[in-house]
Design an enzyme around this catalytic site. Sequence first.
Site, mmCIF file in Angstrom:
data_model
loop_
_atom_site.group_PDB
_atom_site.id
_atom_site.type_symbol
_atom_site.label_atom_id
_atom_site.label_comp_id
_atom_site.label_asym_id
_atom_site.label_seq_id
_atom_site.Cartn_x
_atom_site.Cartn_y
_atom_site.Cartn_z
ATOM 1 N N SER A 1 0.353 -1.283 -0.306
ATOM 2 C CA SER A 1 0.043 -0.199 0.353
ATOM 3 C C SER A 1 0.897 1.384 0.081
ATOM 4 C CB SER A 1 -0.799 0.132 1.214
ATOM 5 O OG SER A 1 -1.916 1.653 1.157
ATOM 6 N N LYS B 1 -15.186 -3.466 1.828
ATOM 7 C CA LYS B 1 -15.880 -1.631 1.357
ATOM 8 C C LYS B 1 -17.570 -1.966 1.842
ATOM 9 C CE LYS B 1 -12.728 -0.060 -2.115
ATOM 10 N NZ LYS B 1 -12.359 0.338 -3.253
ATOM 11 N N ASP C 1 -14.387 7.049 -2.776
ATOM 12 C CA ASP C 1 -13.961 6.349 -4.718
ATOM 13 C C ASP C 1 -14.894 7.367 -5.243
ATOM 14 O OD1 ASP C 1 -11.634 5.327 -4.029
ATOM 15 O OD2 ASP C 1 -13.004 3.232 -3.286
ATOM 16 N N GLY D 1 -15.941 -5.545 -16.454
ATOM 17 C CA GLY D 1 -14.987 -6.006 -14.327
ATOM 18 C C GLY D 1 -16.921 -5.257 -13.834
ATOM 19 N N GLY E 1 -17.119 -5.632 -10.545
ATOM 20 C CA GLY E 1 -16.602 -5.291 -8.659
ATOM 21 C C GLY E 1 -17.062 -4.103 -7.927
ATOM 22 N N GLY E 2 -16.558 -3.884 -7.115
ATOM 23 C CA GLY E 2 -17.128 -2.412 -6.074
ATOM 24 C C GLY E 2 -16.780 -0.936 -7.114
ATOM 25 N N ALA E 3 -15.436 -1.207 -7.594
ATOM 26 C CA ALA E 3 -14.938 -0.376 -8.905
ATOM 27 C C ALA E 3 -15.314 0.156 -8.826
ATOM 28 C CB ALA E 3 -13.204 -0.131 -8.829
ATOM 29 N N GLY F 1 -4.920 4.646 -12.533
ATOM 30 C CA GLY F 1 -5.080 4.927 -11.008
ATOM 31 C C GLY F 1 -4.679 5.962 -10.042
#
Length: 408
Positions: A13, A56, A92, A116, A118-120, A212
């Site tokens: 990270s 999340k 986000d 995709g 997913g969450g993003a 990103g």
Amino acid sequence: MQCGLLGRKLSHSYSPQIHGMLSEYSYGLFETEPESLADFLQSSDFTGLNVTIPYKKAVIQYCDTLSDCAAALGAVNTLVRRDGKLIGHNTDYYGFKSMVEKCGVSVNGKKALVLGSGGASATVKKVLEDMGAFVIVISRTGPNHYGNLHLHTDAQVIVNATPVGMYPDVDACPIDISIFDMLECVLDLIYNPANTRLLQSAQARNIPCENGLWMLVAQAKESSEWFTGQKIPDEKIGKIYRAIRAQMENIVLIGMPGCGKSTIGRELAVKLGKGFVDTDAEIERKAQMPIPKIFENHGEAYFRQLETEAIACISKQSGAVIATGGGCVTRPENYPHLHQNSTIIWLQRDLSLLPTEGRPLSQSNRLESLLAARAPLYADFSDIRIDNNGASENTIQHILDHLQEEYQ
Ligand code: NAP
């Protein structure tokens, strides 16, 4: 004031560094297993937390209140504790919106494909729709999938919200963009590597694109504002983005055998506080013999294959100065590896100053013809050219000046 990042695996990270540049609270990494999540949230003494994969959605049940944005997206990436109550936010949304703005292409009225589901992806879809785009989600299992992309060749915007292409699987690319004739913008939420294969294919067509990292920094800025209650000027995003980029970036030196790549590379690495790697030294270490012996025993083709393998492996690193062999440009497949995280510098030195001792190709070819064959390749591979005919301090200062300009 204790803040930090909550997730399951967090070793790579950048958040501690980013928050360190945003404010003065202490910021820790809290790797937590799913069965310990409730206990962590209820008993830990934190003021603010960022939340990442896979929590999340899972943290929502522990929140006393959700912001409108977090409620609309069904995902929380920022938790703030106020008067014993837990408030869930989603930054986000702000981060991705800021990334679209940075790319400088208006998405209003445009057709966008989001890869995709997913969450993003949900966040990206909401932002793009709020900015006026018409969004199609491409999923491996949905009605719009990778097998019927031909239905959407009129797409003008493509966003990768999958992990495909992310370190360490950097050779992967979620789609081939060559079928999209109307493309105006390609965005990839991945920031490691900086230039994913998807972004490199957009760059090859001069299509505006963005990774990103900007989103990561922008979402952190808004989180930090929630943590402290203090507004942070937007300009701080660019400042931190450039600092992290400079730190993550590799500097690759290419050029004729003997032009000074290793000497300059070593000194430059010290100046920049980066590690130094020499691809020839790595090849010798792996083959357990000096390069002239590799040529003698196995020929050039074998050496080039070892070189490509070494470059593929070394180029995945971030924050290194990399000296390459003079002939690495003769294989086009080396370019995407070298370019994925790097500024590539062509170090130029007069032929009369090039040593030939211990350099098989420099001895068996006239240097003039070697340079004539390679000069166009060095030009294609390189981002900048630096003269190395004078003192090494001058060469290094020129490189530092160029990098300074690039990071402005
Ligand atoms: P996620 O929930 O795991 O979703 C990723 C989606 O990608 C999946 O739902 C799946 O969609 C698709 N996918 C997964 N593996 C795939 C594969 N092998 N081939 C094709 N599709 C695949 O992850 P996320 O949280 O949405 O994050 C997605 C990416 O965005 C990650 O790389 C993450 O690091 C990045 N991200 C970056 C930022 C930032 O600040 N820059 C913020 C958030 C996320 P389908 O099943 O529908 O195909």
